[in-house]
Structure formats: C-alpha cells, structure tokens
Design a protein around this motif. Structure first.
Motif, mmCIF file in Angstrom:
data_model
loop_
_atom_site.group_PDB
_atom_site.id
_atom_site.type_symbol
_atom_site.label_atom_id
_atom_site.label_comp_id
_atom_site.label_asym_id
_atom_site.label_seq_id
_atom_site.Cartn_x
_atom_site.Cartn_y
_atom_site.Cartn_z
ATOM 1 N N HIS A 26 23.055 12.888 47.516
ATOM 2 C CA HIS A 26 23.425 11.995 48.630
ATOM 3 C C HIS A 26 22.412 12.123 49.768
ATOM 4 O O HIS A 26 21.954 11.117 50.338
ATOM 5 C CB HIS A 26 24.813 12.353 49.146
ATOM 6 N N GLU A 27 22.055 13.347 50.103
ATOM 7 C CA GLU A 27 21.140 13.587 51.226
ATOM 8 C C GLU A 27 19.743 13.053 50.932
ATOM 9 O O GLU A 27 19.077 12.512 51.812
ATOM 10 C CB GLU A 27 21.096 15.086 51.529
ATOM 11 N N LYS A 28 19.295 13.206 49.680
ATOM 12 C CA LYS A 28 17.968 12.705 49.311
ATOM 13 C C LYS A 28 17.910 11.178 49.426
ATOM 14 O O LYS A 28 16.912 10.611 49.906
ATOM 15 C CB LYS A 28 17.611 13.140 47.888
ATOM 16 N N PHE A 29 18.967 10.506 48.991
ATOM 17 C CA PHE A 29 18.998 9.050 49.107
ATOM 18 C C PHE A 29 19.093 8.632 50.575
ATOM 19 O O PHE A 29 18.414 7.679 51.009
ATOM 20 C CB PHE A 29 20.173 8.477 48.312
ATOM 21 N N ALA A 30 19.932 9.324 51.350
ATOM 22 C CA ALA A 30 20.101 8.981 52.760
ATOM 23 C C ALA A 30 18.791 9.119 53.533
ATOM 24 O O ALA A 30 18.525 8.346 54.472
ATOM 25 C CB ALA A 30 21.171 9.869 53.386
ATOM 26 N N ALA A 31 17.952 10.070 53.137
ATOM 27 C CA ALA A 31 16.662 10.259 53.802
ATOM 28 C C ALA A 31 15.762 9.040 53.651
ATOM 29 O O ALA A 31 14.827 8.857 54.439
ATOM 30 C CB ALA A 31 15.963 11.500 53.244
ATOM 31 N N HIS A 32 16.035 8.204 52.662
ATOM 32 C CA HIS A 32 15.258 6.982 52.448
ATOM 33 C C HIS A 32 16.054 5.729 52.812
ATOM 34 O O HIS A 32 15.708 4.613 52.402
ATOM 35 C CB HIS A 32 14.810 6.888 50.989
ATOM 36 N N GLY A 33 17.140 5.906 53.583
ATOM 37 C CA GLY A 33 17.913 4.761 54.043
ATOM 38 C C GLY A 33 18.782 4.130 52.986
ATOM 39 O O GLY A 33 19.088 2.932 53.054
ATOM 40 N N MET A 34 19.225 4.921 52.005
ATOM 41 C CA MET A 34 20.074 4.389 50.939
ATOM 42 C C MET A 34 21.400 5.139 50.899
ATOM 43 O O MET A 34 21.447 6.352 51.078
ATOM 44 C CB MET A 34 19.369 4.492 49.583
ATOM 45 N N LEU A 35 22.470 4.395 50.656
ATOM 46 C CA LEU A 35 23.802 4.965 50.542
ATOM 47 C C LEU A 35 24.149 5.042 49.066
ATOM 48 O O LEU A 35 24.400 4.024 48.411
ATOM 49 C CB LEU A 35 24.823 4.101 51.282
ATOM 50 N N ALA A 36 24.162 6.246 48.504
ATOM 51 C CA ALA A 36 24.355 6.435 47.067
ATOM 52 C C ALA A 36 25.826 6.607 46.727
ATOM 53 O O ALA A 36 26.507 7.455 47.287
ATOM 54 C CB ALA A 36 23.561 7.647 46.591
ATOM 55 N N ASP A 37 26.303 5.780 45.809
ATOM 56 C CA ASP A 37 27.632 5.939 45.216
ATOM 57 C C ASP A 37 27.412 6.606 43.861
ATOM 58 O O ASP A 37 27.022 5.958 42.889
ATOM 59 C CB ASP A 37 28.298 4.569 45.059
ATOM 60 N N ILE A 38 27.647 7.919 43.800
ATOM 61 C CA ILE A 38 27.215 8.720 42.650
ATOM 62 C C ILE A 38 28.360 8.943 41.670
ATOM 63 O O ILE A 38 29.468 9.328 42.052
ATOM 64 C CB ILE A 38 26.664 10.076 43.117
ATOM 65 N N THR A 39 28.074 8.696 40.404
ATOM 66 C CA THR A 39 29.006 8.988 39.315
ATOM 67 C C THR A 39 28.371 10.014 38.389
ATOM 68 O O THR A 39 27.244 9.817 37.935
ATOM 69 C CB THR A 39 29.333 7.724 38.503
ATOM 70 N N LEU A 40 29.078 11.114 38.129
ATOM 71 C CA LEU A 40 28.644 12.106 37.150
ATOM 72 C C LEU A 40 29.369 11.802 35.843
ATOM 73 O O LEU A 40 30.562 12.085 35.711
ATOM 74 C CB LEU A 40 28.942 13.525 37.635
ATOM 75 N N ALA A 41 28.661 11.212 34.900
ATOM 76 C CA ALA A 41 29.255 10.805 33.621
ATOM 77 C C ALA A 41 29.097 11.921 32.590
ATOM 78 O O ALA A 41 28.041 12.541 32.504
ATOM 79 C CB ALA A 41 28.608 9.523 33.131
ATOM 80 N N HIS A 42 30.124 12.127 31.784
ATOM 81 C CA HIS A 42 30.116 13.233 30.817
ATOM 82 C C HIS A 42 30.034 12.767 29.369
ATOM 83 O O HIS A 42 30.150 13.577 28.447
ATOM 84 C CB HIS A 42 31.354 14.117 31.023
ATOM 85 N N SER A 43 29.839 11.500 29.161
ATOM 86 C CA SER A 43 29.705 10.974 27.800
ATOM 87 C C SER A 43 29.003 9.629 27.864
ATOM 88 O O SER A 43 28.883 9.020 28.934
ATOM 89 C CB SER A 43 31.078 10.806 27.147
ATOM 90 N N GLY A 44 28.540 9.163 26.689
ATOM 91 C CA GLY A 44 27.931 7.857 26.631
ATOM 92 C C GLY A 44 28.881 6.752 27.048
ATOM 93 O O GLY A 44 28.486 5.789 27.718
ATOM 94 N N THR A 45 30.156 6.901 26.675
ATOM 95 C CA THR A 45 31.156 5.906 27.065
ATOM 96 C C THR A 45 31.299 5.845 28.576
ATOM 97 O O THR A 45 31.376 4.755 29.163
ATOM 98 C CB THR A 45 32.520 6.244 26.420
ATOM 99 N N GLU A 46 31.330 7.001 29.229
ATOM 100 C CA GLU A 46 31.452 7.031 30.689
ATOM 101 C C GLU A 46 30.217 6.428 31.360
ATOM 102 O O GLU A 46 30.328 5.771 32.405
ATOM 103 C CB GLU A 46 31.682 8.460 31.173
ATOM 104 N N LEU A 47 29.034 6.642 30.777
ATOM 105 C CA LEU A 47 27.823 6.035 31.328
ATOM 106 C C LEU A 47 27.942 4.515 31.343
ATOM 107 O O LEU A 47 27.671 3.861 32.356
ATOM 108 C CB LEU A 47 26.608 6.442 30.498
ATOM 109 N N ILE A 48 28.354 3.964 30.213
ATOM 110 C CA ILE A 48 28.449 2.509 30.084
ATOM 111 C C ILE A 48 29.560 1.957 30.982
ATOM 112 O O ILE A 48 29.378 0.929 31.664
ATOM 113 C CB ILE A 48 28.674 2.125 28.617
ATOM 114 N N GLU A 49 30.691 2.642 31.027
ATOM 115 C CA GLU A 49 31.796 2.184 31.877
ATOM 116 C C GLU A 49 31.409 2.198 33.351
ATOM 117 O O GLU A 49 31.760 1.276 34.103
ATOM 118 C CB GLU A 49 33.032 3.048 31.642
#
Length: 297
Positions: A26-49
């Motif tokens: 979050h902090e790395k993105f904010a340093a470049h003026g971006m608001l990151a909505d981060i998802t930690l996916a634990h499977s291929g299905t979660e990545l696609i969803e």
C-alpha cells in the motif's frame, strides 16, 4: 488525487506474503499517487475471481503480482477489454515482463504502473485458452506433470523435481506423432516437442528465447527434429527457461492460425507453464492487440 488500481497477488506460492507485506505494498503504491486495492489470492480460482470482480467494478487498471502463470490467469479476464493491465514480476522467470522491458524489481515495476504508457499487445489462443508467452506439446508438458506429482507426493522442491522428471523423460525417449495444418498445407511430423510462441522468438546470439516485439500479429512454430537423448534434456531445460536451441534443431514457421491434430484422444498442452488436458485438434490463433498493458515509456 490518488489513482485507484486493483492489485492481485498470488499468495499461494509460499513466498511469505502476509498483512505486513500488504501494508508495505500500500505504501509503495501511495508513494506514486496510487490507491491500491490489494487482494492476496491463494489459488488460481481466486486469482480469476478477483480479476473478474475488479473488471465488474469498472476499475481502469488491474495489476497482477506473481509468476507467468499468475500473469496469464489475470490477463485472461482482461482480454478484449479497455482495462489497463499492469505486471508485477514476482516469479522466478518472468518472461512476459522481460519481453516488455518492465523493471524486474518491485519498486521499479510499481513506478512503471504510475508513469508507463498503455500499449496493445497480442495474445495467443489454443482451443479457447490464452497464452501470453508460449504453448507447447510433448516433452515439456510431460515433464511438468511429473514434476508436480513429485512435489505433491514426495515433497521435492521445484527444481529438484524437475531434474528427476527430466531424467525420467530421458529414459522414456518419448515422441509424438502430429499433423500440422499451416496456411492450408498439411505436414506430418514425429517429434518430441512442439513449441508455439506468441510472436517470434529470437534464436541467435545472447538473445535466444527473447521477443523483440509482441505486436506483430503472428504465431511462431518450432517443431523439434529427432534429437539424441541428451538433446531431449537440453530441449526440456531450454523450454523451462523460455529459450530454444539453435535453429538447425527445429522446423520453423510463422502463421496467424494453425491446427495440430493427433491420433491421441487427449493431449497435455502447456500454456505459459500451466498444463491442461485438451482434445485434439488443437486450434491455435493469434489475437492481435487484444490486451492493453502498461509498458515503459
């Protein structure tokens, strides 16, 4: 005003991604003026969803963090949409990021998302499944299947399991009989390895395995001639590293579409390192400019 970006990270690879990593991201993105909505996916299905949910929300940019399989999974949801696709190369080989000249360090890759330019690139497709780098039949998918089985059953690491799987392939000395239809011409081949690239792979000097461009609108086809047993292992290693052997080892062609058929009812097909079972014939095509990526200026 912070620019929103959906960030989807493959957290299932055992790389230690956790709440602390998420906060740092979050902090790395904010340093470049971006608001990151981060998802930690634990499977291929979660990545696609997660990618589908981001697209449904109307997010203008979706970034994927992981190896080439992760990048493929998220990109597959964004093909033929106006959503800009960002790459965070957190894998081992990172072929797609390298060929786009995206920085391989995380800070540099995030800076590219903030300051890069949108670029339309081609994707390959086989029987409805896309690939950003390449697809292959024969030796490489068989070794990947064997490697994954050893990882599951014996707890071996990825590279040790690959070495054992390659040795088993050396003992089997496998060949595949295929019929290739290219631009209306039919070709019968008996080969251990068929490689189909999204655009043309360079095969000379120190650039073996790299692509100069990803927007030329063609597939490249490399059909291995009959190598020795040692040559089989070299082919497998080169395939894993995204490299090819010298051109004299292959029959080479380019096409916008091609079909591969076999007498086998099912074939193992690798797409960007992930193996699936498909029923022949395999219909390959290039989809020009189907994906909008954030590339360096």
């Amino acid at each position: 005003m912070n620019t929103p970006v959906a960030v989807i990270i493959n957290a299932g690879a055992g790389l230690g991604y956790c709440a602390q990593f998420q906060q740092q991201l979050h902090e790395k993105f904010a340093a470049h003026g971006m608001l990151a909505d981060i998802t930690l996916a634990h499977s291929g299905t979660e990545l696609i969803e997660a990618a589908q949910a981001a697209r449904a929300r109307g997010v203008a940019m979706v970034a994927a963090g992981g190896g080439d399989g992760t990048i493929n999974a998220v990109a597959s949801v964004l093909v033929d949409t106006p959503v800009r696709f960002g790459v965070l190369p957190l894998g081992t080989l990172n072929h797609f990021a390298k060929d786009l000249r995206i920085p391989l360090d995380l800070d540099g890759a995030i800076a590219n998302l903030a300051h890069g330019r949108p670029a339309r690139v081609d994707v390959g497709e086989v029987n409805g499944r896309i690939f950003l780098n390449n697809s292959s039949l024969g030796l490489y998918p068989d070794i990947v299947r064997d490697r994954e089985r050893q990882q599951r059953r014996l707890g071996r690491g990825k590279w040790l399991a690959f070495c054992w799987a390659a040795l088993a392939a050396l003992k089997r000395y496998p060949f595949l009989s295929v019929r290739l239809d290219i631009d209306g011409a039919a070709h019968a081949r008996r080969t251990p390895f068929v490689f189909i690239g999204n655009n043309v792979y360079q095969m000379q000097g120190l650039n073996i395995g790299e692509r100069e461009r990803l927007d030329s609108g063609v597939l490249s086809l490399y059909v291995a001639q009959r190598p020795t047993r040692l040559g089989l292992v070299r082919l497998a290693c080169n395939a894993l590293m995204g490299r090819l052997a010298q051109q004299r080892d292959f029959d080479v062609a380019t096409a916008r579409e091609l079909t591969i058929d076999s007498r086998k009812m099912r074939l193992r097909v690798a797409t960007d390192g992930e193996v699936t079972i498909m029923q022949p014939p395999l219909a390959y095509r290039i989809r020009p400019g189907a994906l909008t990526v954030v590339a360096p200026r």
